[in-house]
Design an enzyme around this catalytic site. Sequence first.
Site, mmCIF file in Angstrom:
data_model
loop_
_atom_site.group_PDB
_atom_site.id
_atom_site.type_symbol
_atom_site.label_atom_id
_atom_site.label_comp_id
_atom_site.label_asym_id
_atom_site.label_seq_id
_atom_site.Cartn_x
_atom_site.Cartn_y
_atom_site.Cartn_z
ATOM 1 C CE LYS A 104 -4.098 -1.678 2.626
ATOM 2 N NZ LYS A 104 -4.402 -2.155 1.336
ATOM 3 C CE LYS A 123 10.951 -3.685 7.107
ATOM 4 N NZ LYS A 123 9.552 -3.789 7.839
ATOM 5 C CG ASP A 154 9.585 -1.001 10.146
ATOM 6 O OD1 ASP A 154 8.491 -0.213 9.552
ATOM 7 O OD2 ASP A 154 9.883 -1.489 9.650
ATOM 8 C CG MET A 213 3.277 -4.496 14.770
ATOM 9 S SD MET A 213 5.111 -4.619 15.952
ATOM 10 C CE MET A 213 5.665 -4.876 14.635
ATOM 11 C CE1 TYR A 264 -0.653 -3.620 6.719
ATOM 12 C CE2 TYR A 264 -2.253 -3.842 5.396
ATOM 13 C CZ TYR A 264 -0.770 -3.468 5.062
ATOM 14 O OH TYR A 264 0.091 -3.524 4.179
ATOM 15 N N GLY A 266 -1.760 -2.767 12.529
ATOM 16 C CA GLY A 266 -0.907 -1.982 12.222
ATOM 17 C C GLY A 266 -1.269 -1.663 11.096
#
Length: 268
Positions: free
Chosen positions: A16, A66, A102, A214, A216, A237
């Site tokens: 998103k 990450k 985050d 966390m 969603y 989240g």
Amino acid sequence: MTDKYAVIGHPISHSKSPLIHQAFAAQTQQDISYQAIEAPLDGFKATIERLVQEGYKGCNVTVPFKFEAFQLCKQLTGRAQAAQAVNTLFFRDGQVLGDNTDGAGLLTDIEQNLQCKLLFKKVLLMGAGGAAHGVIWQLFNAGATITVANRTLEKAQQMVSEFAPYGTVCASSYAALAGKKFDVVVNATSSSLTDELPPLPDGLFAPNALAYDMMYGKQTPFLKFAAAQGAARLADGLGMLVEQAAEAFCKWREVRPDTAPVIASLRP
Ligand code: ATR
């Protein structure tokens, strides 16, 4: 000239982030483009090099890159170092700087959006993987008293070891949580992805407690458990997702977007 940004992940089609950043840009009249780029699993570094070459100003990094982004960066912010993960990159004059927004996203969602201040609050952080690493420093910074519970206890112990001298963080197995109460319980495990529930004992939630997943986008087993156990407030989240994006946007563009309408527009 339009400044270029992107989010890099694998897979990425579900992201998103383009929608969120385009909404921020429209709201703050910033002339930017923001696209989703799927890097091959063995091609993260090459993708970053290409973006730098092509004059991008920065990018977001998501699963599974990450940690690789963290390793790649020669310059890191303190919170990225603490998280050992990078979700936001800045490119300038051929240099790459790594940050992690985050934890800030989670904190803003809990303290501002949900109006739950963490100072002296008893917080249970579930999980000791990448997601938990990403947020623990910020929870600690907010003055919370943190217990980290993890299936593999050694990983929780390892994660809290750097904070332990300050006395407000400890590691626990799930079983050893029995009889304890928490004001905020954050699920930073990946259990919701597989529709599983960490083995939590009954009676964990203090009066007025917040249960925060966390993840969603769906009613997770953890949030169902929390509701059944009488947690006063439940949150997924989505707010954190938008707030971590806002923190990155703000650092890139030096203007803070209003997150409330963007969160509302993404709610089903
Ligand atoms: P992420 O980047 O999403 O944090 P990760 O680094 O693989 O992913 O970490 C996953 C975390 O979720 C770990 O803390 C894991 O516990 P272990 O370290 O014991 O493996 C936790 N986890 C995953 N599924 C779980 C489940 N069903 N119940 C409890 N914890 C779970």
